[in-house]
Design a protein around this motif. Structure first.
Motif, PDB file in Angstrom:
ATOM      1  N   GLY A   1       0.781  -1.233   0.000  1.00 27.18           N
ATOM      2  CA  GLY A   1       0.000   0.000   0.000  1.00 27.18           C
ATOM      3  C   GLY A   1       0.811   1.281   0.000  1.00 27.18           C
ATOM      4  N   THR A   2       2.132   1.175  -0.127  1.00 28.45           N
ATOM      5  CA  THR A   2       2.977   2.374  -0.016  1.00 28.45           C
ATOM      6  C   THR A   2       3.215   3.084  -1.339  1.00 28.45           C
ATOM      7  OG1 THR A   2       5.001   1.085  -0.252  1.00 28.45           O
ATOM      8  CG2 THR A   2       4.200   1.467   1.997  1.00 28.45           C
ATOM      9  N   ARG A   3       2.987   2.390  -2.472  1.00 24.20           N
ATOM     10  CA  ARG A   3       3.262   3.019  -3.766  1.00 24.20           C
ATOM     11  C   ARG A   3       2.045   2.903  -4.668  1.00 24.20           C
ATOM     12  NH1 ARG A   3       7.898   0.213  -6.389  1.00 24.20           N
ATOM     13  NH2 ARG A   3       7.175  -1.539  -5.193  1.00 24.20           N
ATOM     14  N   GLU A   4       1.788   3.974  -5.408  1.00 22.36           N
ATOM     15  CA  GLU A   4       0.696   3.973  -6.372  1.00 22.36           C
ATOM     16  C   GLU A   4       1.225   4.441  -7.718  1.00 22.36           C
ATOM     17  OE1 GLU A   4      -2.636   6.336  -5.217  1.00 22.36           O
ATOM     18  OE2 GLU A   4      -3.053   5.139  -3.450  1.00 22.36           O
ATOM     19  N   THR A   5       0.726   3.834  -8.766  1.00 25.14           N
ATOM     20  CA  THR A   5       1.040   4.242 -10.123  1.00 25.14           C
ATOM     21  C   THR A   5      -0.286   4.454 -10.831  1.00 25.14           C
ATOM     22  OG1 THR A   5       3.017   2.852 -10.092  1.00 25.14           O
ATOM     23  CG2 THR A   5       2.250   3.605 -12.242  1.00 25.14           C
ATOM     24  N   ILE A   6      -0.512   5.640 -11.357  1.00 27.26           N
ATOM     25  CA  ILE A   6      -1.755   5.930 -12.065  1.00 27.26           C
ATOM     26  C   ILE A   6      -1.441   6.061 -13.549  1.00 27.26           C
ATOM     27  CG2 ILE A   6      -3.642   7.578 -12.352  1.00 27.26           C
ATOM     28  CD1 ILE A   6      -3.322   8.220  -9.337  1.00 27.26           C
ATOM     29  N   VAL A   7      -2.161   5.281 -14.352  1.00 23.34           N
ATOM     30  CA  VAL A   7      -1.948   5.264 -15.792  1.00 23.34           C
ATOM     31  C   VAL A   7      -3.301   5.364 -16.494  1.00 23.34           C
ATOM     32  CG1 VAL A   7       0.146   3.869 -15.540  1.00 23.34           C
ATOM     33  CG2 VAL A   7      -2.036   2.748 -16.007  1.00 23.34           C
ATOM     34  N   GLU A   8      -3.250   5.596 -17.798  1.00 21.01           N
ATOM     35  CA  GLU A   8      -4.459   5.577 -18.596  1.00 21.01           C
ATOM     36  C   GLU A   8      -4.323   4.489 -19.640  1.00 21.01           C
ATOM     37  OE1 GLU A   8      -5.358   9.458 -20.158  1.00 21.01           O
ATOM     38  OE2 GLU A   8      -6.515   9.903 -18.355  1.00 21.01           O
ATOM     39  N   ALA A   9      -5.440   3.827 -19.928  1.00 22.99           N
ATOM     40  CA  ALA A   9      -5.438   2.737 -20.896  1.00 22.99           C
ATOM     41  C   ALA A   9      -6.660   2.856 -21.791  1.00 22.99           C
ATOM     42  CB  ALA A   9      -5.444   1.402 -20.162  1.00 22.99           C
ATOM     43  N   ALA A  10      -6.523   2.338 -22.980  1.00 22.09           N
ATOM     44  CA  ALA A  10      -7.618   2.384 -23.943  1.00 22.09           C
ATOM     45  C   ALA A  10      -8.579   1.225 -23.732  1.00 22.09           C
ATOM     46  CB  ALA A  10      -7.059   2.319 -25.364  1.00 22.09           C
ATOM     47  N   ALA A  11      -9.850   1.466 -24.022  1.00 23.21           N
ATOM     48  CA  ALA A  11     -10.842   0.397 -23.998  1.00 23.21           C
ATOM     49  C   ALA A  11     -10.399  -0.689 -24.970  1.00 23.21           C
ATOM     50  CB  ALA A  11     -12.206   0.938 -24.376  1.00 23.21           C
ATOM     51  N   GLY A  12     -10.681  -1.936 -24.615  1.00 29.90           N
ATOM     52  CA  GLY A  12     -10.287  -3.063 -25.458  1.00 29.90           C
ATOM     53  C   GLY A  12      -8.983  -3.694 -25.043  1.00 29.90           C
ATOM     54  N   THR A  13      -8.270  -3.050 -24.126  1.00 26.07           N
ATOM     55  CA  THR A  13      -6.977  -3.555 -23.660  1.00 26.07           C
ATOM     56  C   THR A  13      -7.190  -4.539 -22.509  1.00 26.07           C
ATOM     57  OG1 THR A  13      -6.154  -1.323 -24.095  1.00 26.07           O
ATOM     58  CG2 THR A  13      -4.675  -2.792 -22.935  1.00 26.07           C
ATOM     59  N   ARG A  14      -6.309  -5.539 -22.418  1.00 26.74           N
ATOM     60  CA  ARG A  14      -6.345  -6.447 -21.269  1.00 26.74           C
ATOM     61  C   ARG A  14      -5.612  -5.788 -20.104  1.00 26.74           C
ATOM     62  NH1 ARG A  14      -3.860 -12.206 -22.246  1.00 26.74           N
ATOM     63  NH2 ARG A  14      -2.097 -10.831 -22.530  1.00 26.74           N
ATOM     64  N   LEU A  15      -6.141  -5.963 -18.913  1.00 25.02           N
ATOM     65  CA  LEU A  15      -5.509  -5.395 -17.721  1.00 25.02           C
ATOM     66  C   LEU A  15      -4.076  -5.891 -17.549  1.00 25.02           C
ATOM     67  CD1 LEU A  15      -5.779  -3.588 -15.229  1.00 25.02           C
ATOM     68  CD2 LEU A  15      -6.781  -5.541 -14.018  1.00 25.02           C
ATOM     69  N   LEU A  16      -3.821  -7.148 -17.865  1.00 25.45           N
ATOM     70  CA  LEU A  16      -2.457  -7.683 -17.753  1.00 25.45           C
ATOM     71  C   LEU A  16      -1.488  -6.908 -18.631  1.00 25.45           C
ATOM     72  CD1 LEU A  16      -0.358  -9.724 -16.757  1.00 25.45           C
ATOM     73  CD2 LEU A  16      -1.095 -11.250 -18.611  1.00 25.45           C
ATOM     74  N   ASP A  17      -1.893  -6.603 -19.863  1.00 30.60           N
ATOM     75  CA  ASP A  17      -1.015  -5.877 -20.784  1.00 30.60           C
ATOM     76  C   ASP A  17      -0.713  -4.472 -20.263  1.00 30.60           C
ATOM     77  OD1 ASP A  17      -1.043  -8.103 -22.480  1.00 30.60           O
ATOM     78  OD2 ASP A  17      -2.790  -7.364 -23.569  1.00 30.60           O
ATOM     79  N   VAL A  18      -1.721  -3.824 -19.704  1.00 29.36           N
ATOM     80  CA  VAL A  18      -1.529  -2.485 -19.131  1.00 29.36           C
ATOM     81  C   VAL A  18      -0.551  -2.571 -17.955  1.00 29.36           C
ATOM     82  CG1 VAL A  18      -2.651  -0.525 -17.996  1.00 29.36           C
ATOM     83  CG2 VAL A  18      -3.832  -1.748 -19.835  1.00 29.36           C
ATOM     84  N   ALA A  19      -0.768  -3.545 -17.079  1.00 32.55           N
ATOM     85  CA  ALA A  19       0.089  -3.704 -15.899  1.00 32.55           C
ATOM     86  C   ALA A  19       1.536  -3.936 -16.299  1.00 32.55           C
ATOM     87  CB  ALA A  19      -0.422  -4.862 -15.040  1.00 32.55           C
ATOM     88  N   GLN A  20       1.769  -4.842 -17.239  1.00 29.01           N
ATOM     89  CA  GLN A  20       3.135  -5.150 -17.656  1.00 29.01           C
ATOM     90  C   GLN A  20       3.787  -3.966 -18.354  1.00 29.01           C
ATOM     91  OE1 GLN A  20       2.503  -8.831 -19.823  1.00 29.01           O
ATOM     92  NE2 GLN A  20       3.075 -10.041 -18.028  1.00 29.01           N
ATOM     93  N   ALA A  21       3.021  -3.229 -19.138  1.00 27.54           N
ATOM     94  CA  ALA A  21       3.568  -2.069 -19.844  1.00 27.54           C
ATOM     95  C   ALA A  21       3.989  -0.963 -18.885  1.00 27.54           C
ATOM     96  CB  ALA A  21       2.536  -1.531 -20.839  1.00 27.54           C
ATOM     97  N   HIS A  22       3.436  -0.995 -17.667  1.00 28.33           N
ATOM     98  CA  HIS A  22       3.741   0.048 -16.689  1.00 28.33           C
ATOM     99  C   HIS A  22       4.506  -0.493 -15.487  1.00 28.33           C
ATOM    100  CE1 HIS A  22       1.648   3.182 -18.856  1.00 28.33           C
ATOM    101  NE2 HIS A  22       0.742   2.268 -19.147  1.00 28.33           N
ATOM    102  N   GLY A  23       5.253  -1.575 -15.705  1.00 26.26           N
ATOM    103  CA  GLY A  23       6.203  -2.059 -14.712  1.00 26.26           C
ATOM    104  C   GLY A  23       5.610  -2.704 -13.477  1.00 26.26           C
ATOM    105  N   GLN A  24       4.381  -3.181 -13.558  1.00 22.76           N
ATOM    106  CA  GLN A  24       3.788  -3.856 -12.406  1.00 22.76           C
ATOM    107  C   GLN A  24       4.320  -5.288 -12.323  1.00 22.76           C
ATOM    108  OE1 GLN A  24       1.920  -2.088 -10.120  1.00 22.76           O
ATOM    109  NE2 GLN A  24       2.693  -0.511 -11.486  1.00 22.76           N
ATOM    110  N   PRO A  25       4.480  -5.804 -11.102  1.00 27.14           N
ATOM    111  CA  PRO A  25       5.124  -7.114 -10.921  1.00 27.14           C
ATOM    112  C   PRO A  25       4.190  -8.295 -11.183  1.00 27.14           C
ATOM    113  CG  PRO A  25       4.533  -6.212  -8.793  1.00 27.14           C
ATOM    114  CD  PRO A  25       4.192  -5.157  -9.823  1.00 27.14           C
ATOM    115  N   LEU A  26       3.663  -8.382 -12.396  1.00 26.67           N
ATOM    116  CA  LEU A  26       2.814  -9.510 -12.770  1.00 26.67           C
ATOM    117  C   LEU A  26       3.495 -10.277 -13.889  1.00 26.67           C
ATOM    118  CD1 LEU A  26      -0.726  -7.854 -12.870  1.00 26.67           C
ATOM    119  CD2 LEU A  26       0.320  -9.163 -11.011  1.00 26.67           C
ATOM    120  N   GLU A  27       3.655 -11.587 -13.682  1.00 24.22           N
ATOM    121  CA  GLU A  27       4.335 -12.406 -14.688  1.00 24.22           C
ATOM    122  C   GLU A  27       3.446 -12.717 -15.874  1.00 24.22           C
ATOM    123  OE1 GLU A  27       6.507 -15.885 -13.366  1.00 24.22           O
ATOM    124  OE2 GLU A  27       6.595 -14.999 -11.381  1.00 24.22           O
ATOM    125  N   GLY A  28       2.251 -13.241 -15.622  1.00 30.65           N
ATOM    126  CA  GLY A  28       1.414 -13.685 -16.729  1.00 30.65           C
ATOM    127  C   GLY A  28       2.088 -14.788 -17.510  1.00 30.65           C
TER     128      GLY A  28
END
Length: 111
Positions: free
Chosen positions: A12-39
């Motif tokens: 809960g100590t860090r937040e990253t706010i991004v914008e994404a286009a409709a039609g995008t998968r949440l995983l792709d948005v997360a990975q594109a913005h350095g979130q620690p999700l492997e998928g």
């Protein structure tokens, strides 16, 4: 329309706010913005390495998880009623924002 996504670190100590286009998968948005999700399985629902908690925003506008997604979430560490697989969450035009918290089981190697 752009959708506002707020990624919250597991502690809960860090937040990253991004914008994404409709039609995008949440995983792709997360990975594109350095979130620690492997998928690891790349959306085939053969793993739970993209497990997230949807904790705010327009979560009620998302379709419910499929039975297959529910079954895979049974294997996710720290899964709860807010849990989803990011590979299965498609951002749609009727969503204005989502708050996405990383589960504690995720190891963030970006530090």
């Amino acid at each position: 329309p752009m959708i506002r996504i707020r990624f919250i670190s597991a502690d809960g100590t860090r937040e990253t706010i991004v914008e994404a286009a409709a039609g995008t998968r949440l995983l792709d948005v997360a990975q594109a913005h350095g979130q620690p999700l492997e998928g690891t399985c790349e959306g085939a629902m053969a793993c739970s390495t993209c497990h997230v908690h949807l904790v705010g925003g327009d979560t009620d506008r998302l379709p419910p998880p499929s039975e297959e997604e529910e079954d895979m979430l049974d294997f996710a560490a720290g899964a709860n009623r807010h849990s989803r697989l990011a590979c299965q969450v498609k951002l749609t035009a009727d969503i204005a924002s989502l708050d996405v918290k990383m589960p504690r089981g995720v190891v963030d190697n970006s530090r």
